[in-house]
Design a protein around this motif. Structure first.
Motif, PDB file in Angstrom:
ATOM      1  N   ALA A 258       0.789  -1.153   0.022  1.00 24.03           N
ATOM      2  CA  ALA A 258      -0.016   0.119  -0.082  1.00 24.03           C
ATOM      3  C   ALA A 258       0.909   1.118   0.109  1.00 24.03           C
ATOM      4  O   ALA A 258       0.657   2.102  -0.711  1.00 24.03           O
ATOM      5  N   ALA A 259       2.042   1.382   0.790  1.00 27.72           N
ATOM      6  CA  ALA A 259       3.012   2.462   0.892  1.00 27.72           C
ATOM      7  C   ALA A 259       3.715   2.505  -0.479  1.00 27.72           C
ATOM      8  O   ALA A 259       3.784   3.821  -1.030  1.00 27.72           O
ATOM      9  N   TRP A 260       4.038   1.454  -1.155  1.00 26.78           N
ATOM     10  CA  TRP A 260       4.780   1.468  -2.343  1.00 26.78           C
ATOM     11  C   TRP A 260       3.836   2.238  -3.637  1.00 26.78           C
ATOM     12  O   TRP A 260       4.000   3.045  -4.175  1.00 26.78           O
ATOM     13  N   PHE A 261       2.427   1.795  -3.674  1.00 28.67           N
ATOM     14  CA  PHE A 261       1.480   2.104  -4.792  1.00 28.67           C
ATOM     15  C   PHE A 261       0.782   3.501  -4.121  1.00 28.67           C
ATOM     16  O   PHE A 261      -0.153   4.013  -4.854  1.00 28.67           O
ATOM     17  N   GLY A 262       1.132   3.949  -3.010  1.00 30.50           N
ATOM     18  CA  GLY A 262       0.346   5.411  -2.633  1.00 30.50           C
ATOM     19  C   GLY A 262      -1.045   5.184  -2.385  1.00 30.50           C
ATOM     20  O   GLY A 262      -1.919   5.938  -2.482  1.00 30.50           O
ATOM     21  N   GLN A 263      -1.446   3.849  -1.946  1.00 27.59           N
ATOM     22  CA  GLN A 263      -2.869   3.663  -1.586  1.00 27.59           C
ATOM     23  C   GLN A 263      -3.199   3.932   0.078  1.00 27.59           C
ATOM     24  O   GLN A 263      -3.135   3.078   0.769  1.00 27.59           O
ATOM     25  N   ASP A 264      -3.172   5.414   0.129  1.00 26.63           N
ATOM     26  CA  ASP A 264      -3.366   5.589   1.519  1.00 26.63           C
ATOM     27  C   ASP A 264      -4.493   5.184   2.302  1.00 26.63           C
ATOM     28  O   ASP A 264      -4.652   4.868   3.534  1.00 26.63           O
ATOM     29  N   ALA A 265      -5.815   5.240   1.491  1.00 27.53           N
ATOM     30  CA  ALA A 265      -7.117   4.585   2.211  1.00 27.53           C
ATOM     31  C   ALA A 265      -6.994   3.020   2.512  1.00 27.53           C
ATOM     32  O   ALA A 265      -7.169   2.600   3.480  1.00 27.53           O
ATOM     33  N   SER A 266      -6.399   2.145   1.601  1.00 26.19           N
ATOM     34  CA  SER A 266      -5.891   0.748   2.021  1.00 26.19           C
ATOM     35  C   SER A 266      -5.059   0.713   3.124  1.00 26.19           C
ATOM     36  O   SER A 266      -5.026  -0.066   3.960  1.00 26.19           O
ATOM     37  N   LEU A 267      -3.946   1.667   3.188  1.00 28.80           N
ATOM     38  CA  LEU A 267      -3.205   1.621   4.196  1.00 28.80           C
ATOM     39  C   LEU A 267      -3.687   1.914   5.544  1.00 28.80           C
ATOM     40  O   LEU A 267      -3.611   1.301   6.792  1.00 28.80           O
ATOM     41  N   HIS A 268      -4.544   2.844   5.686  1.00 26.49           N
ATOM     42  CA  HIS A 268      -5.609   3.231   6.766  1.00 26.49           C
ATOM     43  C   HIS A 268      -6.261   1.973   7.319  1.00 26.49           C
ATOM     44  O   HIS A 268      -6.347   1.738   8.266  1.00 26.49           O
ATOM     45  N   MET A 269      -7.121   1.200   6.191  1.00 23.12           N
ATOM     46  CA  MET A 269      -7.657   0.084   6.527  1.00 23.12           C
ATOM     47  C   MET A 269      -6.835  -0.949   6.996  1.00 23.12           C
ATOM     48  O   MET A 269      -7.021  -1.564   8.357  1.00 23.12           O
ATOM     49  N   LEU A 270      -5.684  -0.985   6.804  1.00 25.77           N
ATOM     50  CA  LEU A 270      -4.823  -2.259   7.024  1.00 25.77           C
ATOM     51  C   LEU A 270      -4.237  -1.871   8.590  1.00 25.77           C
ATOM     52  O   LEU A 270      -4.143  -2.901   9.303  1.00 25.77           O
ATOM     53  N   LEU A 271      -3.700  -0.583   8.534  1.00 24.13           N
ATOM     54  CA  LEU A 271      -3.226  -0.451  10.201  1.00 24.13           C
ATOM     55  C   LEU A 271      -4.462  -0.409  10.959  1.00 24.13           C
ATOM     56  O   LEU A 271      -4.154  -0.637  12.206  1.00 24.13           O
ATOM     57  N   SER A 272      -5.697  -0.056  10.688  1.00 25.07           N
ATOM     58  CA  SER A 272      -6.831  -0.079  11.739  1.00 25.07           C
ATOM     59  C   SER A 272      -7.094  -1.727  12.187  1.00 25.07           C
ATOM     60  O   SER A 272      -7.379  -1.848  13.264  1.00 25.07           O
ATOM     61  N   ALA A 273      -6.719  -2.437  10.992  1.00 27.48           N
ATOM     62  CA  ALA A 273      -7.082  -4.003  11.334  1.00 27.48           C
ATOM     63  C   ALA A 273      -5.981  -4.678  12.192  1.00 27.48           C
ATOM     64  O   ALA A 273      -5.999  -5.510  12.836  1.00 27.48           O
ATOM     65  N   GLN A 274      -4.815  -4.160  11.715  1.00 27.20           N
ATOM     66  CA  GLN A 274      -3.379  -4.770  12.328  1.00 27.20           C
ATOM     67  C   GLN A 274      -2.487  -3.841  12.526  1.00 27.20           C
ATOM     68  O   GLN A 274      -1.422  -3.340  11.861  1.00 27.20           O
ATOM     69  N   PRO A 275      -2.606  -2.995  13.632  1.00 29.17           N
ATOM     70  CA  PRO A 275      -1.505  -1.783  13.937  1.00 29.17           C
ATOM     71  C   PRO A 275      -0.313  -2.236  14.150  1.00 29.17           C
ATOM     72  O   PRO A 275       0.921  -1.408  13.970  1.00 29.17           O
ATOM     73  N   GLY A 276      -0.042  -3.482  14.650  1.00 29.05           N
ATOM     74  CA  GLY A 276       1.259  -4.167  14.804  1.00 29.05           C
ATOM     75  C   GLY A 276       2.304  -4.217  13.855  1.00 29.05           C
ATOM     76  O   GLY A 276       3.373  -4.246  13.795  1.00 29.05           O
ATOM     77  N   MET A 277       1.687  -3.964  12.713  1.00 28.96           N
ATOM     78  CA  MET A 277       2.784  -4.143  11.409  1.00 28.96           C
ATOM     79  C   MET A 277       3.273  -2.818  10.858  1.00 28.96           C
ATOM     80  O   MET A 277       3.663  -2.551   9.784  1.00 28.96           O
ATOM     81  N   VAL A 278       2.987  -1.577  11.531  1.00 25.77           N
ATOM     82  CA  VAL A 278       3.270  -0.341  11.185  1.00 25.77           C
ATOM     83  C   VAL A 278       4.717  -0.222  11.012  1.00 25.77           C
ATOM     84  O   VAL A 278       5.395   0.658  10.050  1.00 25.77           O
ATOM     85  N   ASN A 279       5.510  -0.856  11.790  1.00 30.94           N
ATOM     86  CA  ASN A 279       7.192  -0.926  11.844  1.00 30.94           C
ATOM     87  C   ASN A 279       7.743  -2.112  11.006  1.00 30.94           C
ATOM     88  O   ASN A 279       9.000  -2.177  11.366  1.00 30.94           O
ATOM     89  N   LYS A 280       7.119  -2.898  10.718  1.00 26.23           N
ATOM     90  CA  LYS A 280       7.571  -4.248  10.080  1.00 26.23           C
ATOM     91  C   LYS A 280       8.497  -3.619   9.059  1.00 26.23           C
ATOM     92  O   LYS A 280       8.165  -2.921   8.011  1.00 26.23           O
ATOM     93  N   ARG A 281       9.508  -4.671   8.806  1.00 32.18           N
ATOM     94  CA  ARG A 281      10.494  -4.620   7.982  1.00 32.18           C
ATOM     95  C   ARG A 281      10.506  -5.550   6.679  1.00 32.18           C
ATOM     96  O   ARG A 281      10.478  -6.661   6.905  1.00 32.18           O
ATOM     97  N   THR A 282      11.208  -5.099   5.671  1.00 34.50           N
ATOM     98  CA  THR A 282      11.205  -5.974   4.452  1.00 34.50           C
ATOM     99  C   THR A 282      12.576  -6.610   4.811  1.00 34.50           C
ATOM    100  O   THR A 282      13.272  -6.422   5.548  1.00 34.50           O
TER     101      THR A 282
END
Length: 709
Positions: free
Chosen positions: A214-238
């Motif tokens: 979501a961050a790569w493709f600039g999908q901020d709405a999808s990003l917000h939904m993902l973080l709302s459902a799973q806040p713990g992955m906000v700092n996960k690393r590749t």
């Protein structure tokens, strides 16, 4: 485009064994597909069909398939173009398989129908779909290559080299959630996020989660939904240590970065190259991202793996706005990277005048030095940034700070050939400091054939006779010391003329420039040097000779040799021999006969007095010219005796006997008179004598009769 031709007679697996798959990289997608089709048709059809009927059928079918496959590939290429944009670094693109199933399968025409178990011959526009062999159980080789248009292909071959299967490489199917994010289908993303069966922590590639997608493709709405459902992955690393925030900043996705920061993203987590989001925002030259990160407390002085700070990266981009924000947030001006380079040095090195002005205005040290001693002025001169040099000089930058090699900015500018920069630096550079360096800018300009710079330095009254220090002279095998020597050895006649006209002394080097010019065979340079007082009769202290050393390099060129004798070269010393008419000892040489005469290759005898001319002329590469050389020398001497070795040379060739007779006494009276006059008057004053022109020419050894005038 015409399809590649395949022979329909006698095709077998053994014929394919020697094909190189690298050849396929130059084929288009249409050609590759057609090649696979024709081989498939050939393998299944030609082994059972008769010559005429089968060839006709194959030709007809191939033509039909060629037309259709072109259409199919054009459609596929259009599909690929539509889906290839902005692929994330860990995601492989989905490509449609050009092999489509076709149920329209007419029977093969021919007198002998194929066996029941054989694949039918298809005349349908689309080729039959075949399943590739299982890579785990396939016995043979699997080759992968890429076409000229970028399509990945895979080929299966048996151990005998025969082709089993070739088609576009199958791509892994994209996870529905990742596909929905890529295409911007927010409703689909919402449905999948709310679906209990969807594992949001399941990566598509190593470490690449949906939040990174979501961050790569600039999908901020999808990003917000993902973080709302799973806040713990906000700092996960590749797999490369990138957080979603670093991914968003790398793609300059401002809205996504804001969503991440508002949801607790850490702005200081680095990737494995120790690059922070702030550093990456400066690299992307985005003031908006920099401001966003600084407002959320990003650290300003964190260094990357090479020690660079965000300020240095902003300086490289010449972005004063970002530099100002960083300074207000606490960035330090004089932090250096692993090479001791400060932001000010970086600005001068890269020619960024705006940020250079900004840094100096805010107190950066104009004379700070890198780990190798170079200053900002030194680096600007080295890189030819005229505007930077002009500004630094106007701000009183110290032009007398040397680098680790001991060279000043003026030296570097002269070496580079920057005439304008040299002119700027001359007033700011101390000549006393230049002398302490042990090398003049004239040396470097002459060494690099920078004639414009050489002229500028001469006009600025730099000493044309300045010599290298002992330490720098030792760096050269020939122990050169003057700028004139550099110009002569470069065969730069214009530079030689300039230096001599400015008063350069041609007799300061141990190995004289005249000897260098003679070795190069440059009569024009020799003429200039002789006219300006070059000592023709000089010897080499490290390799003494009993005759002028320049003769060693000029005897092969009789016109040059004669010119030197005409202008004062000592000919009499060539006939001095300690052995006289006695037997000479054997000659010892240390050089190859194929090489020219060099001072280091001389015979070893009479070390106290030096090498004699008779020994020099006996060197194998010279002795073939012994007769003409002795003949020329006899024109410049009176009564002399030829030693036994010179007599041996003259006796070795019948045509040289008259030369021996020429040396026999008595010598002609005209010759003796000429020598006496030259000895009394000197060569340089001949033109001033009130004598007829023919007599002057005679005294100069110009072959003309005295009765001509």
């Amino acid at each position: 485009m015409a399809a590649p031709s395949i022979s329909h007679s006698g095709t077998s697996g053994s014929n394919l064994a020697f094909e190189d798959y690298s050849l396929y990289s130059n084929l288009s997608d249409d050609e590759l597909l057609q090649l696979a089709i024709e081989r498939s048709l050939t393998d299944t059809h030609c082994n059972t069909a008769t010559n005429n009927s089968t060839n006709t059928s194959s030709t007809t079918n191939t033509s039909s398939i060629t037309s259709s496959s072109n259409t199919t590939n054009n459609t596929n290429n259009a599909t690929n173009s539509a889906t290839n944009t902005n692929r994330p670094p860990h995601h492989r693109e989905n490509r449609p398989n050009p092999s489509a199933k076709n149920t329209n399968q007419p029977s093969c025409s021919g007198h002998n129908p194929p066996p029941a178990e054989s694949t039918a011959h298809y005349s349908s526009p689309n080729p039959p779909s075949e399943e590739p062999p299982d890579p785990k159980t396939f016995e043979g080789t699997i080759s992968r290559f890429m076409t000229g248009s970028g399509k990945r292909m895979v080929a299966y071959r048996r151990t005998d080299g025969s082709l089993v299967y070739m088609a576009p490489e199958p791509e892994e199917e994209e996870e529905p959630l990742f596909k929905a994010i890529r295409t911007g289908d927010a409703n689909k993303v919402r449905a999948l996020v709310m679906d209990q069966r969807t594992n949001l922590m399941l990566p598509s590639k190593p470490g690449w989660l949906a939040v990174h997608q979501a961050a790569w493709f600039g999908q901020d709405a999808s990003l917000h939904m993902l973080l709302s459902a799973q806040p713990g992955m906000v700092n996960k690393r590749t797999a490369r240590g990138e957080t979603p925030l670093l991914v968003a900043v790398s793609k300059v996705q401002l809205q996504c970065a804001q969503v991440l920061l508002e949801n607790g993203a850490d702005p200081d987590i680095m990737n494995y190259d120790k690059e922070t989001p702030l550093y990456k925002a400066c690299e992307r030259n985005s003031p908006a991202l920099v401001a966003l990160l600084l407002n959320h407390g990003a650290a300003t002085n964190t260094r990357c793996i090479q020690g660079w700070t965000a300020l240095q990266e902003a300086v490289v981009r010449n972005n004063v706005e970002i530099c100002e924000m960083l300074l207000k947030a606490g960035a330090k001006l004089n932090l250096t990277n692993m090479y001791g380079i400060s932001p000010l040095f970086t600005a001068a090195q890269t020619g960024q005048l705006a940020t250079l002005r900004f840094l100096l205005k805010h107190g950066a040290d104009i004379n700070s030095q890198a780990a190798d001693g170079a200053t900002a002025l030194y680096e600007a001169a080295k890189n030819g940034h005229e505007n930077i040099v002009e500004f630094l000089v106007s701000q009183n930058a110290d032009a007398n700070k040397p680098g680790k090699t001991g060279l000043l900015p003026l030296h570097i500018a002269a070496q580079r050939g920057s005439d304008t920069i040299v002119s700027m630096l001359i007033p700011a550079t101390s000549k006393a400091r230049i002398r302490r360096c042990g090398i003049s800018p004239l040396h470097l300009a002459a060494e690099r054939n920078r004639d414009d710079v050489l002229e500028t330095l001469i006009e600025a009254d730099f000493d044309v006779n300045a010599q290298l220090s002992e330490e720098r002279t030792k760096l050269y095998e020939d122990r050169r010391s003057t700028a004139l020597y550099f110009s002569v050895i470069n065969n730069n006649i214009d530079a030689v003329r300039m230096l001599l006209a400015a008063g350069a002394d041609p007799n300061l080097d141990v190995f004289r420039p005249l000897m260098v010019a003679a070795r190069l065979g440059c009569i024009q340079t020799i003429t200039l040097l002789v006219e300006h007082g070059a000592d023709i009769n000089a010897c080499i202290p490290t390799h003494p000779t009993t005759f002028p050393a320049v003769y060693m390099f000029s005897m092969k060129y009789l016109s040059m040799f004669k010119y030197l004798l005409d202008h004062g070269g000592d000919a009499l010393s060539c006939f001095d021999c300690v052995y006289g008419s006695q037997t000479h000892p054997p000659i010892k040489t240390t050089r190859s006969d194929r090489e020219g005469v060099r001072s280091t290759d001389l015979p070893e005898t009479q070390t106290k007095k030096g090498i004699q001319f008779c020994e020099m002329i006996s060197v194998p590469s010279i002795c073939r010219w012994a007769g003409p050389i002795i003949d020329v020398l006899l024109d410049y001497v009176g009564h002399v005796s030829l030693c036994s070795r010179l007599m041996e040379h003259l006796d070795s060739y019948p045509d040289w006997r008259n030369i021996k007779e020429k040396a026999a006494p008595p010598r002609p009276l005209l010759q003796l008179c000429r020598l006496q006059i030259l000895q009394l008057v000197g060569h340089r004053k001949l033109k001033k004598l009130p004598l007829p022109g023919s007599l002057i020419r005679f005294l100069k050894h110009q072959e003309m009769s005295l009765d001509d005038d």
